[in-house]
Design an enzyme around this catalytic site. Structure first.
Site, mmCIF file in Angstrom:
data_model
loop_
_atom_site.group_PDB
_atom_site.id
_atom_site.type_symbol
_atom_site.label_atom_id
_atom_site.label_comp_id
_atom_site.label_asym_id
_atom_site.label_seq_id
_atom_site.Cartn_x
_atom_site.Cartn_y
_atom_site.Cartn_z
ATOM 1 N N GLY A 117 47.482 16.295 -27.108
ATOM 2 C CA GLY A 117 46.506 16.226 -25.865
ATOM 3 C C GLY A 117 46.820 15.109 -25.075
ATOM 4 O O GLY A 117 46.119 15.064 -23.930
ATOM 5 N N HIS A 119 45.026 12.156 -25.766
ATOM 6 C CA HIS A 119 43.779 11.552 -25.673
ATOM 7 C C HIS A 119 43.730 10.175 -26.427
ATOM 8 O O HIS A 119 42.503 9.450 -26.353
ATOM 9 C CB HIS A 119 42.874 12.482 -26.343
ATOM 10 N N ASP A 120 44.734 9.847 -27.349
ATOM 11 C CA ASP A 120 44.523 8.623 -27.767
ATOM 12 C C ASP A 120 44.123 7.408 -27.133
ATOM 13 O O ASP A 120 44.871 7.258 -26.202
ATOM 14 C CB ASP A 120 45.718 8.596 -28.807
ATOM 15 N N CYS A 181 35.074 17.510 -25.591
ATOM 16 C CA CYS A 181 36.032 17.668 -24.571
ATOM 17 C C CYS A 181 37.080 18.578 -24.811
ATOM 18 O O CYS A 181 37.822 18.700 -25.692
ATOM 19 C CB CYS A 181 36.577 16.198 -24.604
ATOM 20 N N GLY A 185 43.813 17.435 -27.781
ATOM 21 C CA GLY A 185 44.787 18.277 -28.733
ATOM 22 C C GLY A 185 44.463 18.401 -29.830
ATOM 23 O O GLY A 185 43.897 17.528 -30.498
ATOM 24 N N TYR A 195 34.825 15.080 -34.827
ATOM 25 C CA TYR A 195 33.534 15.270 -35.314
ATOM 26 C C TYR A 195 33.072 16.068 -33.730
ATOM 27 O O TYR A 195 33.673 15.885 -32.722
ATOM 28 C CB TYR A 195 32.806 13.840 -35.219
ATOM 29 N N TYR A 485 39.529 6.705 -32.308
ATOM 30 C CA TYR A 485 39.016 5.831 -31.265
ATOM 31 C C TYR A 485 39.748 4.492 -31.638
ATOM 32 O O TYR A 485 39.136 3.323 -31.640
ATOM 33 C CB TYR A 485 37.492 5.581 -31.212
#
Length: 546
Positions: A117, A119-120, A181, A185, A195, A485
């Site tokens: 996705g 998003h990292d 969100c 991915g 979570y 995160y």
């Protein structure tokens, strides 16, 4: 079932951007992109259908290379010319091309980055300081929902939004306990734990992973039984990309009511929010498992004046009707002041939209539209609170938040409930028993051309000051952080255990980190799968840090 998943139709959105890199054009690619010709030639030599595969491979000479790289860059502070990009992008539609790409990358000295996705937080799935091949799973997004057995097989490139939409098409009384969100991915999300609003009732996403299709460093495809429980343990929360390539997950679906109740309620300093939040720390982690109340902390000006206040948004979701919720809150948290008028009953999938900041009336189809969700330019950090923050501490935090220019945000999720049922070694994710709150801290760079402008640097300095201010009030020895995160400011050194533990124990704690290192040494002893905070392999014997 898995065969039907792999043979089902796949999304071809990205291919509308692409053109064929046929054998006739291969020579021009070799001429214009020195350094990648060895990899392309290897793919050609080892492909059973290079004409087809060539349409899924891109180098910087291709007009579509940059759009394909950019489309899933979710943190837009990395959308800048200086960001190091892949030598080659591979967008496979089948596992065979992934095996070939893995073989050729190893043969010719490329590292691999795996993007589902995008998003990292530190762009580790699509950037590197060395020559690398990016495997982008955008074309492997099949989802096979089995309502009778309450399970779903989902390929690594599918997003949470696509997963929720696929479930809705089959049932509205089952759901997956994932995040809110829609563009995250599935592949990487579960690899880091994952979570969401159902964590207090059903635990993490990774707690609900039942099986996997996984490619190891030798290109062998394994399931849970074939890989063994140690590796299956490691890839659920320990960062799956340190060990190999997740192709698909088999997930447990959990029962949900046909309607849940959602409320949004703002409270300010003038309305006594400090005392309300102080109590929130005690009661939210002990609530009935059907209730989850997330909070967001903002600073804002009071009307048109120059005076600032703190506003906290309480976002609640209850797995049941509003009448039952109101009775429960009247008994356990009357200070919050939730009323019938602000409660709305809706399906679980619509609650995901609301928690993402969209109206509940938004068409559900937006969950499958990857370009409809706004991308953000930000820097984020995480913490865990194990002891309630005293009133004095809260006031210090509020003062720090009010010093921000409006670009900062605190987002806080209560734990407890089902999370207390797991030991911190059940999977690599260790933030379990005793955690009251998870805190996400961020600054956004809206209106800034980059994260290095004077304003952006000031915002980053504010975030660092907040980090220091929170030190007495968050977990210690280690100060815990959430791997999904990821934060390179923790450090990237991994020459020895002492160096790697500075960041590794923050994500996983000592026992889990050591176990991850042992597993890594067995399944990827030459450390092919790596990035700046991947599980390390040491040259010294394992016994030296046992």
């Amino acid at each position: 079932m898995m065969a039907s998943l792999l043979n089902s139709s796949v999304f071809l959105v990205i291919l509308t951007l692409c053109f064929s890199v046929s054998r006739a054009t291969l020579s021009s690619i070799l001429e214009v992109t020195p350094g990648s010709e060895d990899f392309i030639s290897c793919i050609e030599s080892n492909s059973n259908n290079f004409t087809s595969d060539s349409q899924l491979i891109f180098t910087p000479v291709n007009a579509s290379f940059l759009p394909i790289w950019q489309v899933a860059v979710q943190n837009t502070r990395f959308l800048k010319p200086s960001t190091r990009k892949p030598s080659v992008i591979v967008t496979p539609m089948n596992e065979t091309l992934i095996q070939t790409a893995l073989y050729c990358a190893k043969k010719h000295g490329y590292e691999i980055r795996i993007r589902s996705g995008g998003h990292d937080f530190e762009a580790l799935s699509y950037t590197a300081d060395v020559p690398f091949v990016m495997i982008d799973f955008t074309n492997m997004r099949s989802i096979d929902v089995d309502v009778a057995n309450s399970t779903v097989w989902v390929q690594a490139g599918a997003t949470l939004g696509e997963l929720y939409y696929a479930i809705l098409k089959k049932t509205d009384t089952l759901y997956f306990p994932g995040g809110i969100c829609p563009t995250v991915g599935v592949g990487g999300y579960i690899g880091g734990g994952g979570y969401g609003n159902l964590l207090r009732k059903y635990g993490l996403a990774a707690d609900n992973a039942l099986d996997v299709r996984f490619m190891d460093v030798n290109g062998k495809i394994l399931n849970r039984k074939m890989m063994g429980e140690n590796l299956f343990w490691a890839i659920r929360g320990g960062g799956a990309s340190s060990f190999g390539i997740v192709l698909a997950w088999k997930l447990r679906l959990v029962p949900v009511p046909e309607k849940v109740t959602v409320f949004l309620l703002n409270k300010t300093l003038e309305e006594g929010v400090t005392k309300i939040f102080y109590k929130y720390q005690y009661v939210a982690p002990t609530f009935d498992r059907n209730l989850h109340i997330r909070t967001q902390v903002f600073s804002e000006y009071i009307g048109n004046s120059a005076k600032k206040t703190i506003r906290i948004l309480f976002e609640g979701i209850y797995q049941g009707p509003s009448d039952a919720l109101l009775l429960y809150l009247d008994e356990h948290f009357p200070e919050l002041g939730v009323t019938k008028e602000i409660c709305e009953e809706m399906t679980s999938v619509r609650s995901t939209l609301v928690f993402w900041g969209l109206p509940s009336s938004t068409p559900i189809e937006i969950l499958t539209n990857r370009s409809a969700i706004t991308k953000l330019k930000f820097k984020g950090k995480s913490d865990y609170v194990r002891t309630p923050i005293p009133i004095k501490g809260l006031r210090k935090i509020w003062s720090q938040v009010m010093e921000n220019d409006g670009s900062g945000l605190l987002m806080i999720n209560p734990f407890g409930g089902r999370m207390n049922d797991y030991s911190e070694t059940a999977i690599p994710y260790p933030h379990r028993v005793g955690v009251l709150l998870q805190v996400f801290k961020s600054v956004y760079f809206d209106g800034q051309t980059s994260d290095t402008t004077p304003t952006s640097l000031s915002r980053l300095a504010w975030l660092q000051s907040l980090e220091e201010l929170l030190t007495p009030y968050v977990s210690k020895h280690p100060r815990e952080a959430y791997f999904n995160y990821n934060d390179l400011e923790f450090g990237v050194g991994n020459a020895n255990y002492e160096e790697a533990s500075v960041w590794g124990e923050r994500y996983w704690k000592r026992d889990n980190f050591k176990k991850l290192i042992r597993i890594k040494a067995k399944v990827d002893p030459h450390n092919f799968f790596r990035h700046p905070q991947s599980i390390p392999v040491f040259s010294s014997p394992l016994s030296s840090f046992n």
